[in-house]
Write an enzyme that holds these catalytic residues in place. Structure first.
Site, PDB file in Angstrom:
ATOM      1  N   THR A 130       0.824  -1.205   0.000  1.00 56.59           N
ATOM      2  CA  THR A 130       0.000   0.000   0.000  1.00 56.59           C
ATOM      3  C   THR A 130       0.861   1.259   0.000  1.00 56.59           C
ATOM      4  O   THR A 130       2.002   1.241   0.481  1.00 56.59           O
ATOM      5  CB  THR A 130      -0.908   0.013   1.254  1.00 56.59           C
ATOM      6  OG1 THR A 130      -1.563   1.279   1.383  1.00 56.59           O
ATOM      7  CG2 THR A 130      -0.084  -0.221   2.522  1.00 56.59           C
ATOM      8  N   ASP A 131       0.290   2.352  -0.499  1.00 51.04           N
ATOM      9  CA  ASP A 131       0.998   3.633  -0.431  1.00 51.04           C
ATOM     10  C   ASP A 131       1.019   4.195   0.984  1.00 51.04           C
ATOM     11  O   ASP A 131       1.772   5.129   1.277  1.00 51.04           O
ATOM     12  CB  ASP A 131       0.382   4.654  -1.394  1.00 51.04           C
ATOM     13  CG  ASP A 131      -1.085   4.958  -1.132  1.00 51.04           C
ATOM     14  OD1 ASP A 131      -1.680   4.323  -0.226  1.00 51.04           O
ATOM     15  OD2 ASP A 131      -1.658   5.812  -1.831  1.00 51.04           O
ATOM     16  N   GLU A 132       0.238   3.617   1.895  1.00 44.69           N
ATOM     17  CA  GLU A 132       0.207   4.128   3.263  1.00 44.69           C
ATOM     18  C   GLU A 132       1.524   3.929   4.009  1.00 44.69           C
ATOM     19  O   GLU A 132       1.766   4.573   5.030  1.00 44.69           O
ATOM     20  CB  GLU A 132      -0.956   3.503   4.033  1.00 44.69           C
ATOM     21  CG  GLU A 132      -2.308   3.905   3.480  1.00 44.69           C
ATOM     22  CD  GLU A 132      -3.467   3.471   4.360  1.00 44.69           C
ATOM     23  OE1 GLU A 132      -3.372   3.634   5.584  1.00 44.69           O
ATOM     24  OE2 GLU A 132      -4.464   2.976   3.808  1.00 44.69           O
ATOM     25  N   TYR A 156      -1.651  -0.435  11.057  1.00 47.09           N
ATOM     26  CA  TYR A 156      -1.808  -1.144   9.777  1.00 47.09           C
ATOM     27  C   TYR A 156      -0.646  -0.864   8.844  1.00 47.09           C
ATOM     28  O   TYR A 156       0.013  -1.783   8.339  1.00 47.09           O
ATOM     29  CB  TYR A 156      -3.123  -0.734   9.104  1.00 47.09           C
ATOM     30  CG  TYR A 156      -3.133  -1.016   7.619  1.00 47.09           C
ATOM     31  CD1 TYR A 156      -2.982  -2.320   7.142  1.00 47.09           C
ATOM     32  CD2 TYR A 156      -3.259   0.013   6.688  1.00 47.09           C
ATOM     33  CE1 TYR A 156      -2.970  -2.583   5.779  1.00 47.09           C
ATOM     34  CE2 TYR A 156      -3.250  -0.247   5.329  1.00 47.09           C
ATOM     35  CZ  TYR A 156      -3.104  -1.546   4.879  1.00 47.09           C
ATOM     36  OH  TYR A 156      -3.079  -1.796   3.528  1.00 47.09           O
ATOM     37  N   LYS A 160       2.405  -3.329   7.326  1.00 49.22           N
ATOM     38  CA  LYS A 160       2.664  -3.522   5.900  1.00 49.22           C
ATOM     39  C   LYS A 160       4.089  -3.108   5.545  1.00 49.22           C
ATOM     40  O   LYS A 160       4.744  -3.746   4.713  1.00 49.22           O
ATOM     41  CB  LYS A 160       1.658  -2.734   5.067  1.00 49.22           C
ATOM     42  CG  LYS A 160       0.254  -3.300   5.087  1.00 49.22           C
ATOM     43  CD  LYS A 160       0.174  -4.715   4.529  1.00 49.22           C
ATOM     44  CE  LYS A 160       0.396  -4.749   3.026  1.00 49.22           C
ATOM     45  NZ  LYS A 160       0.239  -6.137   2.488  1.00 49.22           N
TER      46      LYS A 160
END
Length: 357
Positions: A130-132, A156, A160
């Site tokens: 994810t870009d998060e 989260y 990741k």
């Protein structure tokens, strides 16, 4: 012909990938491993022919190793993850356990099957992220790209980020053939109804409030899941080993604009199809009222990232990736799918919490 193990293949993005791959590569073997937690739904892939479905956990090392051997797996496409930010704020341990330990279990099994036994067979471990993991952007900051430093801001995204680093380490330490893709906010068919777009569609149909965090001006790059799975396909087939690719939709929009688009589209759908008022009598649109009347601003969540954006230059240049359509077209397709697949979302609606991304 390839033999794929798709983890989390009954989840939102995984199911869309499996559907795409079966159509584009009809002769390939697809083994789906999914624990069928709250967000996994067997019904999302039940109508796909020729799948081998295994209900199980990616943390089960014996099971994973057995699947790799029994099916001569040469490609792992790793979607399985705890992926909801709000849930990670109340239960971080589950995210670390699944996203970090689960990924480590898969990597160890892949290394044993593909490298330790000395078979020398071509293989690939594709990790979906994810870009998060990159944190948040200011209003004038350049978009995230593959070289952006990691700065995760939620349990989260931290979990990741850790899994991304493990994948990278297994390539550099052991020579495992890996590729990682970091995507932006996905939307589309089969999405579990606690994320913003499906949650707000269903709330609008039932006359429930549309809870907007803070001022609603958090910006996201919106990526239609059909475009995303094509990007994964390109990276899986043509990505350079050890590399990462950022996959975005090229649609950087504030949440409030997305919600306004959704409200207008629901109103328009009811105006064009009188049967919707009979099916969903509690919707404001069924009573001649605007769906936007359901908008309600609520307290922002802790540590809410303000802006995400993706620079797709590398994926475009090296893989030939490009989104097929803009947000308006893909959103219309998404709304139509939820209106036409009421039985799918009604069967799982009780599992969703009233939270979102």
């Amino acid at each position: 012909m390839n033999n794929l193990l798709v983890t989390g293949g009954a989840g939102f993005i995984g199911a869309n990938f499996v559907r795409h791959w079966r159509t584009a590569h009809p002769n390939d073997l697809i083994v789906v491993l999914d624990a069928l937690t709250y967000a996994g739904n067997r019904a999302s892939i039940d109508d796909i022919e020729g799948l081998v479905f295994v209900e199980g956990d990616i943390r089960d090392a014996d099971l994973v190793s057995r699947l790799l051997g029994d099916h001569a797996i040469d490609r792992i496409v790793h979607f399985a993850a705890e992926s909801h930010v709000d849930r990670s704020l109340t239960g971080p341990a589950a995210f670390v356990d699944t996203n970090v330990r689960g990924t480590l279990t898969l990597l160890d099994a892949a290394k044993a099957a593909w490298l330790n036994k000395g078979s020398g067979q071509p293989h690939r471990f594709h990790h979906i992220s994810t870009d998060e993991v990159f944190g948040t952007l200011g209003p004038n900051d350049p978009p995230f790209r593959e070289t952006t430093a990691y700065a995760p801001n939620s349990p989260y995204s931290a979990s990741k980020a850790a899994s991304d680093h493990l994948v990278r380490a297994y390539h550099h330490s052991f020579g495992l053939d890996v590729v990682t893709t970091n995507c932006s906010n996905n939307y589309g068919p089969y999405q579990f109804p606690e994320k913003l777009i499906p949650l707000f569609i269903l709330n609008a149909l039932h006359g429930r409030n549309l809870p907007i965090y803070g001022d609603g001006m958090q910006v996201r790059d919106w990526l239609y899941v059909g475009d995303h799975v094509r990007g994964i396909e390109l990276a899986l087939q043509n990505g350079k080993t050890g590399e990462t690719y950022c996959i975005g939709g090229g649609q950087e929009l504030p949440n409030l604009q997305v919600i306004e688009t959704l409200c207008a589209a629901v109103d328009d759908a009811f105006a064009k199809d009188g049967r919707l008022a009979e099916r969903f009598p509690d919707a404001p649109a069924a009573k001649g009222k605007p769906t936007a009347s359901l908008k309600t601003h609520v307290i922002d969540r802790p540590g809410h990232d303000r802006r995400y954006a993706i620079d797709e230059t590398k994926a475009k240049t090296e893989l030939g990736y490009a989104a097929a359509h803009g947000f308006d077209q893909h959103f219309q397709d998404t709304l139509r799918w939820y209106l036409e697949n009421e039985s799918w979302w009604r069967a799982i609606q009780g599992r969703a919490k009233p939270v979102r991304d």
